[in-house]
Design an enzyme around this catalytic site. Structure first.
Site, PDB file in Angstrom:
ATOM      1  CB  ALA A  64       9.134 -40.056 -30.588  1.00 33.29           C
ATOM      2  N   GLY A 107       5.221 -36.373 -30.725  1.00 28.22           N
ATOM      3  CA  GLY A 107       5.682 -36.184 -29.351  1.00 28.22           C
ATOM      4  C   GLY A 107       6.002 -34.726 -29.037  1.00 28.22           C
ATOM      5  CD  GLU A 110       1.928 -37.455 -28.266  1.00 23.40           C
ATOM      6  OE1 GLU A 110       3.081 -37.731 -28.632  1.00 23.40           O
ATOM      7  OE2 GLU A 110       1.029 -38.302 -28.173  1.00 23.40           O
ATOM      8  CD  GLU A 130       1.928 -39.159 -33.091  1.00 25.47           C
ATOM      9  OE1 GLU A 130       0.968 -38.630 -33.703  1.00 25.47           O
ATOM     10  OE2 GLU A 130       2.419 -38.670 -32.060  1.00 25.47           O
TER      11      GLU A 130
HETATM   12  C1  HXC Z   1      14.011 -38.419 -36.420  1.00 21.04           C
HETATM   13  C2  HXC Z   1      13.803 -36.506 -37.658  1.00 21.04           C
HETATM   14  C3  HXC Z   1      12.477 -36.339 -37.184  1.00 21.04           C
HETATM   15  C4  HXC Z   1      11.964 -37.303 -36.271  1.00 21.04           C
HETATM   16  C5  HXC Z   1      12.951 -34.733 -38.529  1.00 21.04           C
HETATM   17  N1  HXC Z   1      14.038 -35.496 -38.468  1.00 21.04           N
HETATM   18  N2  HXC Z   1      11.993 -35.207 -37.743  1.00 21.04           N
HETATM   19  N3  HXC Z   1      14.559 -37.550 -37.265  1.00 21.04           N
HETATM   20  N4  HXC Z   1      12.770 -38.323 -35.912  1.00 21.04           N
HETATM   21  N5  HXC Z   1      10.737 -37.204 -35.723  1.00 21.04           N
HETATM   22  C6  HXC Z   1      15.301 -35.305 -39.168  1.00 21.04           C
HETATM   23  C7  HXC Z   1      15.207 -35.668 -40.649  1.00 21.04           C
HETATM   24  O1  HXC Z   1      15.332 -37.066 -40.815  1.00 21.04           O
HETATM   25  C8  HXC Z   1      16.356 -34.902 -41.229  1.00 21.04           C
HETATM   26  O2  HXC Z   1      17.553 -35.623 -40.961  1.00 21.04           O
HETATM   27  C9  HXC Z   1      16.367 -33.635 -40.391  1.00 21.04           C
HETATM   28  O3  HXC Z   1      15.666 -33.925 -39.188  1.00 21.04           O
HETATM   29  C10 HXC Z   1      15.665 -32.487 -41.078  1.00 21.04           C
HETATM   30  O4  HXC Z   1      14.385 -32.921 -41.447  1.00 21.04           O
HETATM   31  P1  HXC Z   1      13.714 -32.555 -42.869  1.00 21.04           P
HETATM   32  O5  HXC Z   1      12.582 -33.466 -43.050  1.00 21.04           O
HETATM   33  O6  HXC Z   1      14.765 -32.528 -43.937  1.00 21.04           O
HETATM   34  O7  HXC Z   1      13.252 -31.047 -42.571  1.00 21.04           O
HETATM   35  P2  HXC Z   1      12.003 -30.247 -43.147  1.00 21.04           P
HETATM   36  O8  HXC Z   1      11.913 -30.427 -44.641  1.00 21.04           O
HETATM   37  O9  HXC Z   1      12.142 -28.884 -42.585  1.00 21.04           O
HETATM   38  O10 HXC Z   1      10.701 -30.959 -42.532  1.00 21.04           O
HETATM   39  C11 HXC Z   1      10.460 -30.875 -41.141  1.00 21.04           C
HETATM   40  C12 HXC Z   1       9.337 -31.873 -40.692  1.00 21.04           C
HETATM   41  C13 HXC Z   1       9.706 -33.302 -41.143  1.00 21.04           C
HETATM   42  C14 HXC Z   1       8.010 -31.458 -41.336  1.00 21.04           C
HETATM   43  C15 HXC Z   1       9.249 -31.730 -39.184  1.00 21.04           C
HETATM   44  O11 HXC Z   1      11.059 -33.564 -40.738  1.00 21.04           O
HETATM   45  C16 HXC Z   1       8.833 -34.358 -40.549  1.00 21.04           C
HETATM   46  O12 HXC Z   1       7.717 -34.590 -41.052  1.00 21.04           O
HETATM   47  N6  HXC Z   1       9.321 -35.053 -39.507  1.00 21.04           N
HETATM   48  C17 HXC Z   1       8.644 -36.196 -38.914  1.00 21.04           C
HETATM   49  C18 HXC Z   1       7.459 -35.764 -38.085  1.00 21.04           C
HETATM   50  C19 HXC Z   1       6.759 -36.955 -37.430  1.00 21.04           C
HETATM   51  O13 HXC Z   1       6.312 -37.889 -38.103  1.00 21.04           O
HETATM   52  N7  HXC Z   1       6.666 -36.930 -36.069  1.00 21.04           N
HETATM   53  C20 HXC Z   1       6.019 -37.967 -35.325  1.00 21.04           C
HETATM   54  C21 HXC Z   1       7.034 -38.924 -34.824  1.00 21.04           C
HETATM   55  S1  HXC Z   1       6.301 -40.268 -33.920  1.00 21.04           S
HETATM   56  P3  HXC Z   1      18.731 -35.748 -42.026  1.00 21.04           P
HETATM   57  O14 HXC Z   1      19.681 -36.691 -41.375  1.00 21.04           O
HETATM   58  O15 HXC Z   1      18.117 -36.231 -43.289  1.00 21.04           O
HETATM   59  O16 HXC Z   1      19.248 -34.330 -42.127  1.00 21.04           O
HETATM   60  C22 HXC Z   1       6.027 -39.673 -32.393  1.00 21.04           C
HETATM   61  C23 HXC Z   1       5.407 -40.647 -31.423  1.00 21.04           C
HETATM   62  C24 HXC Z   1       5.454 -40.110 -29.996  1.00 21.04           C
HETATM   63  O17 HXC Z   1       6.293 -38.565 -32.086  1.00 21.04           O
HETATM   64  C25 HXC Z   1       5.099 -41.183 -28.966  1.00 21.04           C
HETATM   65  C26 HXC Z   1       6.264 -41.726 -28.202  1.00 21.04           C
HETATM   66  C27 HXC Z   1       5.891 -42.641 -27.048  1.00 21.04           C
END
Ligand code: HXC
Length: 256
Positions: A64, A107, A110, A130
């Site tokens: 998400a 997400g 999921e 998460e």
């Molecule tokens: C918003 C995101 C994002 C996310 C990545 N980006 N994931 N933005 N939400 N989930 C954005 C970064 O901020 C960054 O923006 C750009 O994408 C590139 O990301 P990097 O981190 O620089 O890339 P990389 O080094 O290749 O790493 C990739 C990654 C990492 C390992 C996927 O981005 C990451 O750990 N993302 C978060 C994963 C996460 O925690 N997901 C769970 C979310 S909660 P900029 O602007 O800096 O270029 C969830 C709950 C679901 O999903 C339930 C809902 C009801």
């Protein structure tokens, strides 16, 4: 603004590409609304026999959109029933394959699990991170992952937030096939075309029967399956499928 998804049609297969590669396909409301609204009429279209959902080479979806939800209050999340509309995607009756390359996190993992099966490129990474954000999975991670891989592995993923690679994901039953990254779409499309070539009534019934196994007791599930099997004898496709076998020719299914 760029379209949050790209929808292409290849004969009876619809390929849906999540299209926010720079944000690792973080799932925002635009993507959710586009997927659920654009696919709804295609789901009802008898000429569509399979959906394929994919992301970019680097990320199926990194979860998400954290930036979109970070400042929301409880009452906003609760009253808008945040991300509940993804249930509409899960409920589509057309068979759907997730083609996962790169990250499928939170997400994203999921969403892949909402599909009927996951084909993973050998660079795929799955996770429910998460917990690192001070929350828990909210689109089915604690439920679907547990049913697919069992309690112990699900606890490991959900409590540590670590990622698993494609090989581990296949070994524990999350993934149907692992494929070299450069061949992923070829193999996914081959499977999708195969599925789409069968009777849509039969493929719909088949996925409903398998899904029921996750929902009910063995006795009820077996009865559900047998009754569905019986009911398919009311279809022209059953007559055609069996006649074609006897006549040693390829069946021509009409979805009726
Ligand atoms: C918003 C995101 C994002 C996310 C990545 N980006 N994931 N933005 N939400 N989930 C954005 C970064 O901020 C960054 O923006 C750009 O994408 C590139 O990301 P990097 O981190 O620089 O890339 P990389 O080094 O290749 O790493 C990739 C990654 C990492 C390992 C996927 O981005 C990451 O750990 N993302 C978060 C994963 C996460 O925690 N997901 C769970 C979310 S909660 P900029 O602007 O800096 O270029 C969830 C709950 C679901 O999903 C339930 C809902 C009801």
């Amino acid at each position: 603004m760029e379209n949050p998804i790209i929808v292409e049609r290849k004969e009876r297969v619809v390929i849906v590409t999540l299209n926010r590669p720079a944000a690792r396909n973080a799932l925002n409301s635009d993507i959710m609304n586009a997927v659920t609204s654009e696919l709804a009429p295609l789901d009802r279209d008898p000429d569509v026999g399979c959906f394929v959902l994919r992301g970019s080479d680097k990320a199926f979806a990194a979860g998400a959109d954290i930036k979109e939800m970070a400042e929301k209050s409880f009452s906003e999340m609760y009253s808008e029933d945040f991300f509940a509309a993804w249930d509409r995607f899960a409920a589509f009756r057309t068979p759907k394959i997730a083609a996962v390359s790169g990250y499928a996190l939170g997400g994203g993992c999921e969403l892949a699990m909402m599909c009927d099966m996951i084909f993973a490129a050998d660079n795929a990474m799955f996770g429910q991170p998460e917990i690192k954000l001070g929350v828990i999975p909210g689109m089915g991670g604690s439920q679907r992952l547990t049913r697919l891989v069992g309690k112990s592995k699900a606890m490991d993923m959900v409590l540590t937030g670590r990622m698993m690679d494609a090989v581990e994901a296949e070994r524990c039953g999350l993934v149907a096939r692992v494929i070299p990254a450069d061949q992923l779409m070829d193999e996914v499309l081959k499977a999708a075309q195969t599925i789409a070539g069968y009777s849509k009534i039969a493929t719909t019934a088949a996925r409903e029967a398998v899904d029921r196994a996750l929902e009910t007791s063995l006795r009820e599930g077996l009865l559900f399956e047998r009754r569905l099997f019986h009911s398919l004898f009311a279809t022209a496709d059953q007559k055609e499928g069996m006649k074609a076998f006897v006549e040693k020719r390829v069946a021509d299914f009409k979805g009726k």
